[in-house]
Write a protein that holds these residues in place. Structure first.
Motif, PDB file in Angstrom:
ATOM      1  N   GLN A   1       0.007   9.563  -6.772  1.00 47.09           N
ATOM      2  CA  GLN A   1      -0.589   8.813  -5.658  1.00 47.09           C
ATOM      3  C   GLN A   1      -0.646   9.630  -4.381  1.00 47.09           C
TER       4      GLN A   1
ATOM      5  N   ARG B   1       4.021   1.377 -15.242  1.00 44.59           N
ATOM      6  CA  ARG B   1       2.758   1.401 -14.517  1.00 44.59           C
ATOM      7  C   ARG B   1       1.636   1.641 -15.506  1.00 44.59           C
TER       8      ARG B   1
ATOM      9  N   GLY C   1      -4.542   5.705  -9.090  1.00 46.20           N
ATOM     10  CA  GLY C   1      -5.348   5.079  -8.045  1.00 46.20           C
ATOM     11  C   GLY C   1      -6.134   3.915  -8.528  1.00 46.20           C
TER      12      GLY C   1
ATOM     13  N   ASN D   1       0.792  -1.221   0.000  1.00 43.12           N
ATOM     14  CA  ASN D   1       0.000   0.000   0.000  1.00 43.12           C
ATOM     15  C   ASN D   1       0.828   1.276   0.000  1.00 43.12           C
TER      16      ASN D   1
ATOM     17  N   THR E   1      -3.310   7.145  -2.845  1.00 40.19           N
ATOM     18  CA  THR E   1      -4.541   6.613  -3.424  1.00 40.19           C
ATOM     19  C   THR E   1      -4.684   5.112  -3.201  1.00 40.19           C
ATOM     20  N   GLU E   2      -3.576   4.382  -3.162  1.00 39.66           N
ATOM     21  CA  GLU E   2      -3.669   2.935  -2.973  1.00 39.66           C
ATOM     22  C   GLU E   2      -4.218   2.621  -1.586  1.00 39.66           C
TER      23      GLU E   2
ATOM     24  N   PRO F   1       2.756   4.295  -1.661  1.00 37.13           N
ATOM     25  CA  PRO F   1       2.542   4.940  -2.962  1.00 37.13           C
ATOM     26  C   PRO F   1       3.637   4.550  -3.950  1.00 37.13           C
TER      27      PRO F   1
ATOM     28  N   LYS G   1      -7.916   3.387  -1.372  1.00 37.96           N
ATOM     29  CA  LYS G   1      -8.728   2.384  -2.050  1.00 37.96           C
ATOM     30  C   LYS G   1      -8.893   1.131  -1.195  1.00 37.96           C
ATOM     31  N   ASN G   2      -7.850   0.745  -0.487  1.00 32.42           N
ATOM     32  CA  ASN G   2      -7.827  -0.566   0.166  1.00 32.42           C
ATOM     33  C   ASN G   2      -8.251  -0.562   1.627  1.00 32.42           C
TER      34      ASN G   2
END
Length: 935
Positions: free
Chosen positions: A594, A930, A935, A440, A621-622, A442, A625-626
């Motif tokens: 991110q 990437r 995100g 998680n 952002t990761e 960035p 999201k999680n």
């Protein structure tokens, strides 16, 4: 979350003068029972028997199988109370299985017993206490004995007191009136029950005793881990040394020190630090608090000094440190039962592990025995906290604390495996937490806690990455994008090198001090000097520019602190890799999607301006999201939409430092005096961001030869009570010295909007003009809109994190609308120049054209209102007619002349950008490997 943050604050506020808790005995002294029954071997004592459900009797041996004693429903294990001392502790390790509740353990004191409920987690109460202050004789506090898990139940008793521990946790204590133990102790009686061991001690446990008692059974820990779906790690290494460098690696290191002048010079710094600080710094008395972290650092430095030189004086000093450390009564903080699980634990475990492994053949056998005793119960306690989620950071992955502490636990596991069988469980626990942490981070390499904390995290993550690659084949360097890019972020956050500030140290040495711009809880400096990590990452990723950066730092910083103990090894690894320093600079413009940061600089010529704009989620952002709950990211500031600026040789606009979290202390907006979510506390509460998946984003980020342009939407960051419905900030950087800022503002009621600009430089304001000025440069601020707007200046007290520290005096220019409005547009121009160079500066707006004059130069910017606000340079550089981008420059190069770098929410088209459109295009040249999208 509020409770958690209060606990965090309490820990951080500890000082060396804090009180230490009382303990019964030295930490490294083994806990020895008066009487013990271990059911892994046949038990034949006549003072122990089984009473059957029908009143019959059979031997204990008849109920033993598979290394435990098994009681069927209705059976009771009976023990002669004569085995109990008059005052002491009875510990029984049991495992319950599905079934009803009932008595677990009856004592020879009237009706006093441990009894359990029917729930799967098995709440356990101590009830029937003679002389208890409660009406029902129940202890205020309960334990747990989850079905299928081994749990050590420990009850201490004396004529006037009882206490209860479960699995190393404190359930409570209370008053009692007990006579001498007489009769029998009865275990079980209703539930199906397994018993692994029984022990009688002639002392009441303190918080270290109970952990020693729990740690006596590594088999129970391993079986519990399996119940939780965990598998003890299988190690590859056998021979020593096994941490970070093999015997051959260390032989090469010693040879390099003798032959390479740069290696010898760095070693000389280590020796200077040893002679000035470490040799005479062995603690004479234990102190509470995070000061103990340094003992772990010093121990690690002694280990590498010994391996680099073979000089046994370092072993002698290390032995003196170990002798003190292993007998510390408490590690983290000063609160019993909340120790062994934070930063001090990480540092001390790491230091002990390196010393044990790298000095193994030189340390006295008795000292190594004491090290094993202490590491066993402290690392074991930490591993159980992770596994059972009793750890503060168990479900909070985005913070330096977890990374530092799990690195220490992994180092202990690798160093002590083979000598302590439970080390595999420790390693698995650390890997489990770190897997979530790594996944998680960035991937763009951006920082969120503050660069000081990013560098602190990085220093330990590099150790962890090397340990798990060697032992388990985990490749963090390949799998963690943050590792691959975080040094880019650090370098691009630098102020011009000629303005780096060094601090004078003893003996004519110098220490790099202010050298960067940062957000979050950091001062404008590295907590860890980046030379070592930069060289390590250069070797891993073959980045010559990282080596060049490290060499620049090294040229002005000739000091060395104990926490830099791996810099020598990393320099050797960089030399061995064959990577050569490269002078090619990173791009002057950088977008980190991110973490929502845009870094704009006019170049790398040494006199450049550097602005950083933040408009992103707390930890990337990761993570947003999680996760649906706060992730321990309380070091983040309420500064969404904020800017920091270095220009004309001065830090013109400053971050609020390591501070109490208040939006009004940041270079951003407040509405009707209300700030961003989770502020007005010591540690930012980021709960709302995760719970509501609040969208904070950079809408536009593009770079041209003559200007950079970025737009961010910070609306969702604000408390609902603010009434804010729109805060979109546009920043147009007219290189090399001017910034046009347009803030689109709206609320659900007539409101007073205030944007602030903070500086440590003297300032003044009058009407629509303001200024900050220092010894080298000055910043002019002009408020062009709204018509009723004004600029004011005051010297405010910025509250720092440590309440014992006086507030920091900070100059604040505030821009506000004097007539409350439901919507408005703030247009502000910032112009920086050397001292005295702003005298002929002017800025005005007419017919939505901003005209800026200085030094005979005229620049114009159009304010476009149609289809949404945007700023447009009146004479923009040419863009290809088809809207395509020019060929990408080489990695690590400044964009070629005439090139355009764009990252847009919205379609790439001609400059007529519609800010209401919300699709995404990302220039992948600068984020290779990437997928397109944020995100």
């Amino acid at each position: 979350m509020k409770k958690l943050m209060m606990m965090f604050a309490a820990g951080a506020a500890l000082t060396a003068a804090a009180a230490l808790p009382e303990v019964r005995d030295t930490a490294s002294k083994p806990l020895v029972p008066k009487t013990e029954f271990d059911f892994s071997a046949e038990v034949t004592s006549p003072q122990l028997w089984i009473e059957t459900a029908d009143g019959g009797r059979r031997t204990v041996a008849q109920a033993q199988s598979g290394g435990v004693l098994r009681l069927a429903p209705g059976e009771t294990l009976v023990m002669d109370a004569a085995l109990l001392p008059p005052s002491g502790t009875l510990s029984v390790r049991v495992r319950t299985s599905a079934g009803g509740g009932g008595p677990l353990l009856k004592f020879p004191f009237g009706k006093m017993m441990l009894t359990t409920g029917r729930e799967a987690r098995r709440p356990v109460w101590l009830t029937g206490i003679p002389g208890a202050e409660t009406a029902n004789g129940r202890l205020n506090g309960r334990g747990e004995a989850p079905d299928g898990h081994w749990t050590l139940l420990s009850v201490g008793y004396s004529p006037d007191k009882v206490q209860f521990h479960f699995d190393g946790q404190f359930a409570g204590e209370g008053k009692a009136r007990l006579g001498a133990p007489a009769g029998t102790v009865r275990i079980g009686g209703k539930l199906p029950l397994e018993v692994r061991d029984i022990a009688c001690y002639d002392v009441l446990f303190d918080f270290n005793d109970v952990l020693k008692a729990v740690s006596c059974s590594p088999e129970a820990l391993a079986e519990n881990a399996k119940q939780l779906g965990r598998t003890p790690a299988a190690f590859r290494s056998a021979a020593r040394p096994r941490l970070l460098a093999s015997a051959q690696d260390q032989a090469e290191l010693r040879s390099a020190v003798e032959q390479d002048p740069a290696m010898a010079a760095l070693l000389a710094r280590y020796v200077t630090r040893y002679e000035a600080e470490i040799a005479g710094g062995v603690p004479k008395e234990e102190k509470a608090g995070e000061i103990k972290r340094e003992d772990g650092n010093r121990l690690a430095m002694l280990a590498i000094l010994y391996r680099a030189t073979g000089d046994k004086r370092y072993v002698k000093t290390a032995s003196e440190y170990i002798d003190r450390i292993v007998d510390y009564r408490i590690w983290d903080g000063d609160r019993p039962y909340w120790t062994n699980s934070d930063l001090v634990t990480g540092h001390l475990l790491l230091g002990l592990a390196l010393a044990y492994d790298w000095m193994y053949d030189e340390l006295a056998p008795e000292l190594k025995t004491r090290m094993r005793e202490v590491v066993r119960f402290r690392a074991g306690d930490f591993a159980r906290r992770i596994l059972y989620k009793r750890w503060t950071w168990a479900n909070q992955a985005m913070n330096n604390h977890g990374c530092v502490t799990c690195t220490g636990l992994m180092a202990a596991a690798v160093a002590f495996h083979g000598d302590l069988p439970e080390a595999g469980v420790w390693a698995d626990a650390a890997r489990g937490w770190m897997k979530n942490f790594l996944a998680n981070q960035p991937a763009d390499g951006g920082d969120y806690e503050g660069i000081g904390y990013s560098q602190y995290t990085l220093a330990h993550l590099l150790i962890y990455a090397d340990l798990v690659r060697a032992e388990f084949g985990d490749d963090c360097y390949r799998d963690c994008g943050w590792l691959a890019k975080t040094m880019d972020f650090r370098i691009q956050s630098s102020i011009p090198r000629k303005h780096w500030v060094t601090q004078k140290m003893p003996d004519g040495l110098r220490r790099l001090d202010h050298s960067l711009i940062s957000f979050g809880d950091t001062r404008q400096r590295d907590f860890f000097i980046p030379t070592g990590p930069a060289r390590k990452l250069a070797a891993e990723y073959r980045r010559g520019d990282y080596l060049a950066f490290a060499d620049k730092v090294d040229a002005i910083d000739n000091f060395c602190r104990a926490h830099e103990y791996l810099s020598l090894l990393y320099l050797h690894q960089a030399r061995k890799s064959g990577v050569k320093p490269s002078s090619a600079p990173l791009p002057a413009f950088a977008y980190y999607p991110q973490v929502g940061k845009v870094l704009m600089r006019s170049g790398w010529d040494g006199d450049e301006a550097v602005m950083i704009f933040r408009c992103g989620t707390p930890a990337g952002t990761e993570a947003l999201k999680n996760f649906s709950t706060a992730q321990g990211d309380g070091h983040v500031h309420p500064d969404v939409g904020a800017v920091s600026l270095f220009a004309a040789g001065e830090l013109m606009l400053a971050n609020s430092d390591y501070c109490y979290k208040l939006t009004s202390q940041e270079n951003t907006l407040t509405v009707n005096g209300v700030g961003q979510r989770g502020d007005d506390r010591q540690w930012l509460d980021t709960t709302d961001f995760y719970k509501h998946k609040l969208k904070l984003e950079i809408l536009r980020a593009e770079s041209h030869d003559a200007y950079d342009y970025t737009v961010g939407d910070a609306t969702a960051a604000y408390r609902p009570e603010s009434g804010l419905t729109r805060f979109r900030r546009h920043i147009l950087f007219l290189k090399p010295d001017c910034f046009v800022i347009a803030d689109e503002l709206a609320a659900d009621r007539p409101s007073t909007f205030e944007t602030r600009y903070h500086s440590l430089l003297p300032g003044k304001a009058s009407g629509k003009s303001a200024m900050f000025g220092g010894r080298r440069g000055e910043l002019q601020i002009r408020a062009l809109q709204p018509r009723d707007g004004e600029l004011t200046y005051e010297v405010a007290d910025v509250r720092l994190i440590d309440r014992a520290t006086a507030p920091r005096k900070t100059g604040v220019v505030t821009q506000r609308n004097t007539v409350p409005a439901k919507s408005t547009l703030f247009v502000t121009v910032l112009y920086a120049a050397p001292k005295g160079g702003t005298a002929d500066f002017s800025a005005r707006i007419a017919d939505d054209v901003i005209t800026i004059r200085n030094g005979g130069k005229v620049r114009k910017v159009k304010l476009i209102r149609q289809g949404g606000i945007r700023l447009e340079v009146a004479e923009p550089e040419a863009t290809p007619a088809d809207g395509t981008l020019p060929p990408a420059p080489q990695t690590g190069k400044v964009p070629a002349p005439g090139s355009v770098l764009r990252f847009l929410h919205g379609k790439i088209s001609k400059p007529g950008y519609n800010s209401e459109e919300a699709t995404l295009m990302e220039d992948r040249r600068y984020f290779p490997g990437r997928p397109s999208g944020i995100g």
